[in-house]
Design a protein around this motif. Structure first.
Motif, short mmCIF file in Angstrom:
data_model
loop_
_atom_site.label_atom_id
_atom_site.label_comp_id
_atom_site.label_asym_id
_atom_site.label_seq_id
_atom_site.Cartn_x
_atom_site.Cartn_y
_atom_site.Cartn_z
N ASP A 130 0.82 -1.21 0.00
CA ASP A 130 0.00 0.00 0.00
C ASP A 130 0.85 1.27 0.00
O ASP A 130 0.36 2.34 -0.37
N GLY A 131 2.11 1.14 0.41
CA GLY A 131 2.97 2.32 0.45
C GLY A 131 3.30 2.90 -0.90
O GLY A 131 3.64 4.08 -1.01
N TRP A 132 3.18 2.10 -1.96
CA TRP A 132 3.51 2.60 -3.30
C TRP A 132 2.62 3.76 -3.70
O TRP A 132 3.07 4.73 -4.32
N LYS A 133 1.34 3.69 -3.39
CA LYS A 133 0.44 4.77 -3.81
C LYS A 133 0.76 6.08 -3.10
O LYS A 133 0.54 7.16 -3.66
N TYR A 134 1.31 5.99 -1.89
CA TYR A 134 1.69 7.22 -1.20
C TYR A 134 3.02 7.76 -1.74
O TYR A 134 3.24 8.98 -1.72
N ILE A 135 3.88 6.88 -2.20
CA ILE A 135 5.09 7.34 -2.88
C ILE A 135 4.73 8.10 -4.15
O ILE A 135 5.26 9.19 -4.44
N PHE A 136 3.81 7.56 -4.92
CA PHE A 136 3.39 8.22 -6.15
C PHE A 136 2.59 9.49 -5.86
O PHE A 136 2.58 10.42 -6.66
N ARG A 137 1.90 9.53 -4.71
CA ARG A 137 1.20 10.75 -4.35
C ARG A 137 2.19 11.87 -4.09
O ARG A 137 1.95 13.03 -4.48
N CYS A 138 3.29 11.56 -3.44
CA CYS A 138 4.33 12.57 -3.25
C CYS A 138 4.87 13.07 -4.59
O CYS A 138 5.13 14.26 -4.75
N ALA A 139 5.04 12.16 -5.54
CA ALA A 139 5.49 12.57 -6.87
C ALA A 139 4.49 13.52 -7.51
O ALA A 139 4.89 14.50 -8.18
N SER A 140 3.21 13.27 -7.34
CA SER A 140 2.20 14.19 -7.89
C SER A 140 2.25 15.54 -7.20
O SER A 140 1.99 16.58 -7.83
N TRP A 141 2.61 15.57 -5.91
CA TRP A 141 2.76 16.85 -5.21
C TRP A 141 3.92 17.64 -5.80
O TRP A 141 3.81 18.87 -5.94
N PHE A 142 5.02 16.97 -6.12
CA PHE A 142 6.13 17.67 -6.77
C PHE A 142 5.65 18.35 -8.06
O PHE A 142 5.97 19.52 -8.33
N GLU A 143 4.90 17.61 -8.86
CA GLU A 143 4.43 18.17 -10.12
C GLU A 143 3.48 19.33 -9.89
O GLU A 143 3.49 20.31 -10.64
N GLU A 144 2.65 19.25 -8.85
CA GLU A 144 1.75 20.37 -8.54
C GLU A 144 2.54 21.62 -8.17
O GLU A 144 2.21 22.73 -8.60
N ILE A 145 3.58 21.45 -7.37
CA ILE A 145 4.38 22.60 -6.95
C ILE A 145 5.07 23.23 -8.14
O ILE A 145 5.06 24.47 -8.31
N PHE A 146 5.66 22.42 -9.01
CA PHE A 146 6.34 22.97 -10.18
C PHE A 146 5.35 23.64 -11.13
O PHE A 146 5.66 24.69 -11.71
N ALA A 147 4.16 23.07 -11.29
CA ALA A 147 3.15 23.70 -12.15
C ALA A 147 2.72 25.04 -11.58
O ALA A 147 2.55 26.02 -12.33
N ALA A 148 2.53 25.11 -10.26
CA ALA A 148 2.15 26.39 -9.65
C ALA A 148 3.27 27.42 -9.79
O ALA A 148 3.01 28.61 -10.00
N THR A 149 4.52 26.98 -9.67
CA THR A 149 5.65 27.90 -9.84
C THR A 149 5.70 28.44 -11.26
O THR A 149 5.93 29.65 -11.47
N GLU A 150 5.50 27.58 -12.25
CA GLU A 150 5.52 28.04 -13.63
C GLU A 150 4.38 29.02 -13.91
O GLU A 150 4.56 30.01 -14.63
N GLU A 151 3.22 28.75 -13.34
CA GLU A 151 2.11 29.68 -13.52
C GLU A 151 2.41 31.03 -12.88
O GLU A 151 2.09 32.09 -13.43
N LYS A 152 3.04 31.00 -11.72
CA LYS A 152 3.41 32.24 -11.04
C LYS A 152 4.42 33.04 -11.85
O LYS A 152 4.30 34.26 -12.00
N LEU A 153 5.42 32.36 -12.41
CA LEU A 153 6.40 33.05 -13.24
C LEU A 153 5.77 33.58 -14.52
O LEU A 153 6.15 34.65 -15.01
N TYR A 154 4.81 32.85 -15.05
CA TYR A 154 4.13 33.31 -16.26
C TYR A 154 3.35 34.59 -15.99
O TYR A 154 3.40 35.54 -16.79
N ARG A 155 2.66 34.64 -14.87
CA ARG A 155 1.94 35.86 -14.52
C ARG A 155 2.90 37.01 -14.28
O ARG A 155 2.63 38.15 -14.67
N HIS A 156 4.03 36.70 -13.66
CA HIS A 156 5.03 37.74 -13.42
C HIS A 156 5.57 38.30 -14.74
O HIS A 156 5.73 39.51 -14.89
N SER A 157 5.82 37.42 -15.70
CA SER A 157 6.32 37.89 -16.99
C SER A 157 5.29 38.72 -17.73
O SER A 157 5.62 39.70 -18.40
#
Length: 725
Positions: free
Chosen positions: A581-608
């Motif tokens: 069952d721990g695998w799904k929580y490992i992959f959930r952390c990976a999805s959190w990384f992608e969410e953070i990077f997507a939010a950062t890119e959106e923030k930089l896009y608005r800044h530009s």
């Protein structure tokens, strides 16, 4: 047998003993009296009346009955772990307990090959004799040493276990991890490079195409475990996201006590930012977007690193001297972190208010219910309060206003002032009788002791992390010569971080088991971040610094995300081979990384977009970031007067009055829209920007002005991130 089923039960063990006795009794009367075929010839020759086989079975059967006599007549103590974990997690802890017992039994063997073989053989024995394994582990944990901790937590890198985990692990990445060395920055007090492991699912030449990375600080109680003990999650993250994962192999205590490992983490982050990622193979064209993560003790170090970054950025001398500060990571992911080194039995009223916050009622409901059950089990025949009464929604009848829990907070200061100090203790002694009578005559108060017990005490029988182990880790990490103040040192216990630093924290994700002894650290720290962010949001709203979208509602999920996994405890990402069952929580952390990077890119896009709008003559916001990094940049209201002078200078330029400083090659800092940072450029055209920074003025008036701006900016709770939104 009940360990295999994942639900230990006294009734099941009693049934198991009856079944074993019944089976062998029937076999003696109905089966062949000389036993199985391989034993019959020998048995018939030895005894003509009572065969040797029957003697052996009868002897073993009576020994078994004598050993389990308490189970047969119902005298066995109740099983404390009967309903603590979910079945799959209990089975995993049964395996880890057997492995710990086996490896600790063989740890004194000197020859390595013999020690590794004996460890596996003993572990197989303890898998069968589960109760003996529990007893062995209990005794060892009572006399723990650093060698015991390292043998237990480093066992996954031994040859046989490493082979088994590789076989059971799915194919996650094509490329193995690489060992690298990160140099220290010139400003560091240390010179020895930091060892790390780079997990990247691709050739090293492909790193130049990446501008994102994850900086992982692995756990291990500060005394054990390298990134290779975390291969499962690190390979999964690298394979799922395609992003380079840098995991630090920091120096361990007690050889390198606090704060050596914390300084290593800070220096590595400093080097990555200073070299723009070239130290790990990135192109260095722009500063990489970084997400920090850490589990258990690594979560403590990761949080402490961010606090060091924020603390350094808030130093007034650094601001006034126009020194560059490190940018804060774009996000933080904490996995069952240990954030409080001051282990206590009880929680303060402030900590309980954070857990019982109505906005987090759905997330923390099971935590509160479990704490109530701890008390209810002690008083099974006593009527208990309802959940509404526990939450303070209603006061018991007969309580005065002073006794009402909802009114206590307003009277705490008055009561504190009425308490005598320690020096006047001798004045109280003669009045003990009168004070006792006064207390007895007073009205009863609603006590909430059951809700104030810490999770470390509630789950003291945890099979993974016990109070003895926490005590040993803290002593080893602090070292014999350090005397830290456990009530104020927030780099040692990040749970104590001041609210001013928490208000500038990046978005933080938490992943913890509900039955983890450290679960209180998660819910309290998440509540403190949420509280600091909310106070900052209200303050900015009062100053009129929120846009229309931000002013509508305070979005908690923009700052904190807490996931509590029911029915499991600590370290569940460490043994996913026996806990799938721990695998799904490992992959959930990976999805959190992608969410953070997507939010950062959106923030930089608005800044530009905002910068492009300004360059095209669009109307700029009055609280935009100035072209400098001084302390005055954080003060938007004081900046309005500067903008008016800028507007007048622009009108003069329109009338043909050119700024004389425009062609003198002044170094001016412009925003880099790729990464949100500021870079110095020579002789840049400043027709649409401010022509002079307050830091470039060397007058006494400007020095006083910068000091006033620094004070005002701190009082208003402004951060550099606010201007980039």
């Amino acid at each position: 047998m009940d360990h295999v089923l994942g639900r230990p039960s006294v009734q099941f063990r009693k049934t198991q003993v009856f079944a074993v006795v019944l089976f062998w009794s029937l076999y003696l009367f109905r089966g062949d009296k000389h036993g199985p075929p391989g034993f019959r010839r020998l048995s018939s020759r030895l005894t003509p009346r009572l065969t040797a086989w029957q003697q052996l079975v009868v002897t073993l059967l009576w020994l078994y009955v004598a050993r389990n006599f308490g189970k047969l007549i119902g005298l066995e103590c109740p099983e404390p772990l009967a309903n603590l974990y979910r079945r799959s997690y209990f089975r995993a802890t049964w395996v880890t307990t057997a492995l710990d017992a086996g490896f600790w039994s063989a740890m004194r063997i000197r020859r390595r090959w013999l020690r590794d073989s004996a460890s596996m053989m003993f572990s197989v024995y303890y898998l069968i004799a589960a109760e003996q394994a529990d007893e062995k582990v209990r005794k060892v944990r009572g006399t723990l040493t650093v060698d015991h901790l390292r043998v237990s937590w480093n066992k996954s890198t031994t040859p046989y276990l490493s082979f088994v985990t590789r076989v059971l692990r799915p194919r996650l990445a094509r490329y193995p991890p690489r060992a690298i060395r990160i140099p220290r920055p010139p400003e560091s007090s240390y010179t020895e490079p930091v060892t790390a492991w780079l997990y990247f699912d691709g050739p090293l030449s492909a790193l130049k195409n990446h501008h994102k990375m994850v900086l992982d600080v692995p756990g291990g109680g500060f005394v054990a475990m390298t990134p290779r003990n975390h291969d499962d999650k690190l390979l999964a993250w690298a394979g799922r996201t395609g992003i380079p994962i840098l995991s630090l192999d920091y120096k361990k205590a007690p050889e390198h006590p606090y704060p050596y490992a914390l300084n290593e983490c800070y220096d590595v982050y400093h080097t990555i930012v200073a070299t723009r990622g070239r130290c790990i193979g990135l192109s260095g064209e722009k500063r990489p977007s970084i997400v920090m993560t850490g589990d258990s003790a690594g979560g403590n170090l990761a949080t402490g690193t961010i606090l060091m970054i924020l603390q350094a950025a808030g130093t007034d001398s650094r601001r006034w001297q126009h020194e560059e500060t490190l940018p804060v990571p774009d996000g933080l992911v904490l996995i069952y972190p240990g954030l409080d080194m001051n282990i206590g039995n009880w929680m303060t009223d402030e900590q309980m208010s954070l857990i019982k916050d109505r906005r987090m009622r759905s997330t923390n409901r099971t935590i509160l219910r479990r704490k109530s059950e701890d008390y209810n089990r002690l008083t099974p025949s006593t009527p208990h309060h309802t959940e509404d009464e526990d939450d303070g929604a209603a006061s018991p009848p007969g309580l005065t206003q002073a006794d009402d829990p909802g009114k206590r907070s307003s009277m705490s200061a008055t009561r504190a002032s009425e308490q005598p100090d320690a020096g006047a203790a001798h004045l109280i002694m003669p009045n003990i009788a009168s004070n006792t009578a006064a207390v007895a005559a007073g009205k009863p108060r609603a006590l909430k002791t059951r809700l104030a017990m810490s999770s470390m005490i509630s789950y003291t029988n945890d099979r993974i992390l016990t109070p003895e182990m926490m005590r040993a880790m803290i002593i080893l990490y602090v070292g014999p010569h350090n005397r830290p103040d456990f009530s104020t040192d927030f780099l040692l216990s990040p749970l104590l971080a001041p609210e001013a630093l928490l208000a500038r924290f990046p978005k933080t994700y938490f992943l913890t088991g509900e039955r983890d002894p450290l679960v209180d650290d998660t819910v309290i720290f998440a509540g403190r971040i949420r509280q600091a962010k909310y106070a900052q949001w209200r303050e900015r709203g009062e100053l009129g610094l929120l846009n229309s979208r931000e002013a509508k509602r305070f979005e908690e999920r923009d700052h904190v995300n807490v996931t509590l996994v029911p029915g499991i405890s600590h370290g569940f990402l460490q043994f996913v081979s026996v806990f799938p069952d721990g695998w799904k929580y490992i992959f959930r952390c990976a999805s959190w990384f992608e969410e953070i990077f997507a939010a950062t890119e959106e923030k930089l896009y608005r800044h530009s977009l905002n910068e492009e709008k300004k360059m095209n003559g669009g109307k700029a916001r009055h609280h935009r970031r100035m072209g400098t990094e001084s302390s005055g940049d954080e003060d938007r209201p004081l900046e309005m007067s500067m903008m008016s002078s800028t507007a007048s200078s622009k009108s003069e330029k329109a009338n043909g009055h050119a700024d004389s400083s425009r062609h003198k090659g002044h170094r001016v800092r412009h925003p880099n829209t790729d990464n949100g940072s500021y870079e110095a450029q020579e002789g840049t055209d400043m027709s649409n920007k401010r022509t002079m920074s307050s830091v470039s003025l060397a007058s006494e008036d400007d020095l006083l002005g910068r000091r006033m701006k620094g004070l005002a900016g701190g009082l208003m709770g402004m951060t550099s991130d606010d201007s980039r939104s």
